[in-house]
Enzyme design. Structure first.
Site, PDB file in Angstrom:
ATOM      1  N   SER A 184      -6.051 -35.049   8.034  1.00 24.98           N
ATOM      2  CA  SER A 184      -5.841 -35.892   9.214  1.00 24.98           C
ATOM      3  C   SER A 184      -4.391 -36.150   9.582  1.00 24.98           C
ATOM      4  O   SER A 184      -4.118 -36.733  10.627  1.00 24.98           O
ATOM      5  CB  SER A 184      -6.560 -37.233   9.033  1.00 24.98           C
ATOM      6  OG  SER A 184      -7.954 -37.057   9.114  1.00 24.98           O
ATOM      7  N   SER A 242      -7.636 -37.235  12.137  1.00 27.72           N
ATOM      8  CA  SER A 242      -7.811 -38.489  12.851  1.00 27.72           C
ATOM      9  C   SER A 242      -6.503 -39.126  13.297  1.00 27.72           C
ATOM     10  O   SER A 242      -6.495 -40.054  14.095  1.00 27.72           O
ATOM     11  CB  SER A 242      -8.558 -39.481  11.954  1.00 27.72           C
ATOM     12  OG  SER A 242      -7.797 -39.764  10.782  1.00 27.72           O
ATOM     13  N   LYS A 248      -0.206 -46.007  12.310  1.00 32.42           N
ATOM     14  CA  LYS A 248      -1.620 -45.701  12.551  1.00 32.42           C
ATOM     15  C   LYS A 248      -2.456 -46.963  12.392  1.00 32.42           C
ATOM     16  O   LYS A 248      -2.193 -47.789  11.512  1.00 32.42           O
ATOM     17  CB  LYS A 248      -2.087 -44.605  11.583  1.00 32.42           C
ATOM     18  CG  LYS A 248      -3.508 -44.088  11.865  1.00 32.42           C
ATOM     19  CD  LYS A 248      -3.854 -42.944  10.917  1.00 32.42           C
ATOM     20  CE  LYS A 248      -5.273 -42.438  11.148  1.00 32.42           C
ATOM     21  NZ  LYS A 248      -5.636 -41.331  10.230  1.00 32.42           N
TER      22      LYS A 248
END
Length: 486
Positions: free
Chosen positions: A180, A156, A81
């Site tokens: 997330s 996210s 990420k």
């Protein structure tokens, strides 16, 4: 079978037998990315040259018999990420403010993966600074759900979930502040774990809300998830919030035996606002666990109704403080002006997106003189009550189970102009971050052709029980074998 249809253990065995090479795996990953990522948008940037070079070095070690059987992630491709720091590989948090940020060090989790000889394929798309529930807030491009390209992947960590679901990499890392990891895992039909707060080092994770953030793995199966956790968990002296507790053998917990385990099902998690299709699949999952010998009982988390408001006050307040460092002076994109204050103002105004600005303003307001006691201080008190609810239940129950999300993946634009509705998508995942307890989302079927996530919540530092229940359920069903058709 495609290479990434195999479990991590099987890929490790294929490498050990020299039936495939690390170069084969890395090239397969980039081939798949080339085939589908223009549709998905999971990757912001690739690490192709360095990854292929590393693959050759690892293949040389294979030929010389230098592959350590303990390195179960040896040669396996991973996506990271874009808010997890990677040395020499640009880290932007999907924000224009960090568009030129090239880190000079690695996050602890990246160091641990490198020590395990995993190969970083590239950086994954996300909501800007991890603020969002749909991945519509990336300043570069949207991530699309592999199950339906007109729907969001969740946020996210949308890129981290979508890339695993699309078969681009066998596993990825995400971060979870209010759901997330788990929410996109549910929307994309993969397995995502938020570990206990302090179980995995946050050193090198760009902070959103420091008392809530936690890094965790996203995988195709529960076993794969445990494999990755075994490598990234552990104490880190560079992280003051890292817990100095022993890391158990997570794989040993995957024995399929849940007989006699007590499962609490909060009435609040299957009540008003939960989609009927989601309820049905979760109830079917609970029946399956009863068939396996678990004891399932209804319980209550009375303060959970305050979790959403509590979270957005606390998370926004911490974001306001953490994001004050992004001023364009020391690093990041600078919008040079004649005066220092004008430079600050233009840099932050042009660099941050609307959602980030909204949370900074909300947090600054909650921390301001005259409002601190009314909002921030009161929210901290309610957080304690929410944590106490979990501790009380865990005196009598091994795990708590409910849906991961109130609905399946929604369409692009459906909630974008309604922040309150968008925030409510995290209503079932937020309490675990406030309490600091571990929770995993595993696929439990399809509702109207879209994945539904089952959320299994455990006691502090008891990821073993979470994995045990998740694995037993997974082995008794075929939901984790379902794949999107791209």
């Amino acid at each position: 079978m495609e290479l990434f249809d195999y479990k991590l253990r099987d890929l490790h065995e294929l490498l050990h037998k020299e039936e495939v090479s690390v170069t084969n795996l890395v090239e397969a990953s980039y081939k798949r990315i080339e085939e589908v990522d223009e549709k998905i948008g999971a990757f912001l940037r690739l690490n192709k040259e360095a990854a292929l070079e590393q693959a050759k070095e690892l293949d040389d070690q294979l030929k010389k018999g230098e592959m350590d059987p303990a390195d179960t992630l040896f040669g396996l491709p991973v996506g990271i990420k874009d808010n997890i720091i990677t040395k020499g590989l640009k880290t932007t948090c999907a924000s224009q403010l960090l568009d030129n940020f090239d880190p000079v060090y690695n996050a602890t989790v990246v160091e641990k993966l490198a020590a395990a000889k995993a190969v970083t394929i590239g950086k994954l798309n996300m909501d800007e600074f991890a603020m969002g529930s749909s991945n519509e807030n990336s300043s570069y491009k949207q991530v699309r759900n592999p199950w339906d390209l007109n729907r969001v992947p969740g946020g996210s960590s949308g890129g981290s979930a979508a890339t695993v679901a699309a078969g681009e990499v066998p596993f990825s890392l995400g971060s979870d502040t209010g759901g997330s990891i788990r929410q996109p895992a549910a929307f994309c039909g993969v397995v995502g774990l938020k570990p206990t707060y302090g179980r995995v080092s946050r050193y090198g994770l760009v902070a959103f809300a420091s008392s809530l953030d936690q890094i965790g793995p996203l995988t195709r199966s529960v076993e794969d998830n445990a494999y990755v956790m075994q490598h990234i968990a552990g104490h880190d002296e560079r992280d003051s919030t890292s817990a100095n507790v022993d890391v158990p053998d997570y794989l040993a917990a995957l024995d399929g035996d849940v007989k006699g385990m007590k499962i609490g099902v909060p009435e609040e998690y299957l009540g008003h606002g939960i989609d009927e299709g989601v309820k049905q699949k979760v109830n079917e999952a609970l029946k399956k666990l009863e068939e396996l010998g678990a004891i399932v009982q209804k319980v209550s988390l009375p303060h959970s109704k305050y979790a959403l408001a509590t979270y957005y006050i606390l998370a926004s307040s911490e974001a306001s403080a953490n994001l004050s460092r992004f001023d364009g002076i020391r690093y990041g994109v600078r919008k040079e002006q004649d005066h220092l204050l004008e430079t600050y103002k233009h840099t932050r105004s042009e660099g941050f997106g609307n959602e980030v600005k909204r949370r900074i303003m909300l947090g600054t307001f909650a921390l301001s003189s005259g409002y601190y006691d009314a909002y921030y201080k009161k929210a901290q008190k309610v957080r304690t009550l929410i944590k106490q609810d979990f501790e009380d239940l865990f005196l009598n129950y091994d795990v708590i189970i409910g849906p991961t999300t109130p609905t399946t993946a929604f369409k692009f634009g459906e909630n974008l102009d309604d922040p309150l509705t968008m925030y409510a998508n995290d209503i079932l995942t937020i309490p675990m971050n406030l309490a600091g307890v571990p929770a995993i989302s595993v696929p439990c079927g399809l509702a109207d052709g879209l994945p539904v996530g089952l959320q299994i919540i455990g006691k502090h530092f008891d990821e073993e029980s979470v994995y045990r229940v998740a694995h037993a359920f997974e082995q008794a069903t075929d939901h984790h074998k379902l794949k999107p058709e791209l």
